[in-house]
Design an enzyme around this catalytic site. Sequence first.
Site, PDB file in Angstrom:
ATOM      1  N   ASP A 484       0.842  -1.185   0.000  1.00  0.00           N
ATOM      2  CA  ASP A 484       0.000   0.000   0.000  1.00  0.00           C
ATOM      3  C   ASP A 484       0.887   1.248   0.000  1.00  0.00           C
ATOM      4  OD1 ASP A 484      -2.689   1.261   0.420  1.00  0.00           O
ATOM      5  OD2 ASP A 484      -1.710   1.948   2.249  1.00  0.00           O
ATOM      6  N   GLU A 521       1.585   0.296  -4.904  1.00  0.00           N
ATOM      7  CA  GLU A 521       1.147   1.590  -5.399  1.00  0.00           C
ATOM      8  C   GLU A 521       2.350   2.537  -5.439  1.00  0.00           C
ATOM      9  OE1 GLU A 521      -3.330   2.381  -4.011  1.00  0.00           O
ATOM     10  OE2 GLU A 521      -1.949   2.176  -2.335  1.00  0.00           O
TER      11      GLU A 521
END
Length: 885
Positions: A484, A521
């Site tokens: 993340d 990400e």
Amino acid sequence: MDGYLLPRPAATGADADLSRATAQWIARDTIAWKGEAAEENHYALACSPTGGIAYEKGDLTGDARLIRLAPGRLSDAQKAAWPHLASPGAAYGALKVDPRDAGLVRDALRGQVVAIERGPSGALLTATGVQIPGVLDDLYAGAAKAPLGPTGRGGLAVWAPTAQKVELALYDGPSTDRRTVHRMRRDDATGVWSIDGPASWRGRYYTYLVTVYAPAAGKVVTNEVTDPYSLSVSAGSGRSQIVDLGDRSLRPEGWTGLEKPPAVRQDRASIYELHVRDFSASDATVPAARRGTYKAFAETGGAGMTELRSLAKDGLTHVHLLPVFDFATVPDRKVDRTEPRCDLAALPPDSDRQQACVAETAAKDSYNWGYDPLHYTVPEGSYATDPDRRIKEFREMVAGLNGAGLRVVMDVVYNHTHAAGQDPASVLDRVVPGYYHRLMDDGTVATSTCCANTAPEHAMMGRLVVDSIVTWAKEYKVDGFRFDLMGHHPKANILAVREALDALTPERDGVDGRSIVLYGEGWDFGEVAGGARFEQATQANMAGTGIGTFSDRLRDAVRGGTPFDADPGVRGFGSGLADSARADSGPDDSGPDDRLAHYEDLVKLGLAGNLRDFTFSGSSGTPVRGSEVDHNGSPAGYAAEPADTVTYVDAHDNETLFDALAYKLPGDTPMADRVRMQSLSLATVLLGQGTAFVHAGSERLRSKSLDRNSYDSGDWFNRLLWDCHEGNGFGGGLPPAKDNEARWPYARPLLADPELKPDCAAIGAARARFGELLRIRYSSPAFSLGSAAEIGRRVSFPPSGTPGVIVMRIDATGVDPANKAIYVVFNATGRTAAPVVPALKGARVAPHPVQAASDDPVVRQASADPATGTLTVPARTAGVFTETS
């Protein structure tokens, strides 16, 4: 300046705020000082083991020992290590520790530290707290290799270099107050406190009693806190538990000999993003007690597992699980949760009552995405039928998915924690205050990620990331990790993870670390943006590492606009822009034709792995490199190799693909055409080079009733319905006001339209087309060529002659023994397309066998005419053709 604080002349307008920390102690001999240090002034660190320094009536009070400082300069190495302090706009100078006081440094760090500046007369000019991560990394570098957490038998170790005392509180059970307290030994070289316990301590619950100066409290406190290296915790996460993950009682039957599906090269992988609770919470074929839990993945007869096995048979390789580590926002025990009390299904499809009812219990119900870490290396308890059996049940889930033919990816969130400071849910910061989190210039915790940002650039936070990942890989047999907000990590930290995993071998560790996929990400924002503090793990920076980053380029081109548009109706390649009769302009003031041409360039680039050096004929009619195509002011092509790219058109963030199309397609678009546009959009993911990523349920038209951020929207808005008779989730009420109210005027008429709710025929057709796309992807190695060189040599885009139609050719000679070449025609228009490919004149070309046998009569209308080289493809269809020798 020698000795202790003495009365000084009162300061006039002193800049003295001890709640801030604008000085940064970056090495044992260097303090970065905001502003230039004046030669005529006097500087020092005032240090108090009792935390008693205060500012009153123009000066400091309390007894403190001084460490003398003198103006100096940041070295070139320090400027390189701390670029945000050395940048022209930062205005940081340096203060150097007087060598005579160097011996005071370690003790000073175990109490309150205040940096002070006095004028020539002794009047106080400046007093501020001090940030200490840099000096801790310098002084205690040896801690990077010291054992931490449960260390074998009953031993424990915790890194707490600033603590004045650490004790072990050993409890008789998970909730009893009966305990014994044991002193722990400090290693002055590493700052690690440890204790050797007997094997009988295994299974016991424990906390640490850490006596430490806490800037958030402004005093010395004794924090009772769990272990940052916890491997197991009590229900509610209030206590850690001493466990040996190799214990037989924690392993399901067959665990040690678990057979995994074959490893898949990262660029060949197809990944299905799934939330543990979504998977079965609404599945009546799973026993009620097991719904929403790890156990549902062991229900071989359940509808969800039946579908996952079917997807694996079609070719799906991985299931990506949203966070499954111990997170803070859902009570572990079902009895402690409160679910919505309304009859949500009985309410009108465009009502605001569903979202209001869900909001009433959102903080107390069973649902959250889980991006709020508490203990990084412990399975989440609310997903277990019994949180005390979470370790075994997590392993049963992994075994169940592996048995279904699927590898398992874990979504990990090391970039922030749920809380910091003295908050009861703050673990790291109550052990080593001010270290594990990234601090802003004034000493406050950065929150650009939504929560308290961690600082993996600090040695021991970076080490925690690596150690945690290795534990999940070795002890839980996890096959991949999705980071993340990976751009908030240093690139070096993610590469260290890769190196540690690559060192794992089946013979020694029971897993092949090299087969583990990594992606994340790679967004670039916040206080670290643009490499402000370190080289980040962003899209461009990770190129060539084989660690994938999500590419928003193809996503935006296929869907249209961006997820942040005020008007969600901006159309793209996959949402019918080619058929748009509107003379509207997009966000960049370009007309539909210009935008469509640009979107086609982005789609072509995405199909070729989003490679920076891939050259193709662009919308201008001239050759263009991927890095020369624009995406919101940045180079669209950034990947060096196809494994660098994760391609997708929807994910848990933002609206599902079905919902995005609901906003974008004309309201009178027939459901059959909506299904075709859904499949066409997914074809750009599954038939392109690079890792293919799909949000769970997109293959069956999943809707979240237009909710763009369903992280806390309960089971209702996040329903994943395996029974088509229950619909797809559309028309479940207006999405929660918190993140969607501005779009309610767009959403209300759509949700009220019964024609936008798909029936079983529509859902079945979408699923069938998805299965065909998977089977086509894995029918030929040409869809995963494996290198930029091969893609550059073999992938091309013959002109289609029609806006909204893209033709892709893959030269399969020597790669696919069955085919000379493969052609894909993406017809995103409402009319039959018939592009002419001169190279196919006289060739042996035919529809792909999978589509030739399709149960969809429209797909079967696709044809090839070798006399003219014409490939005929029905409207809103991706047609695939094979050329054979």
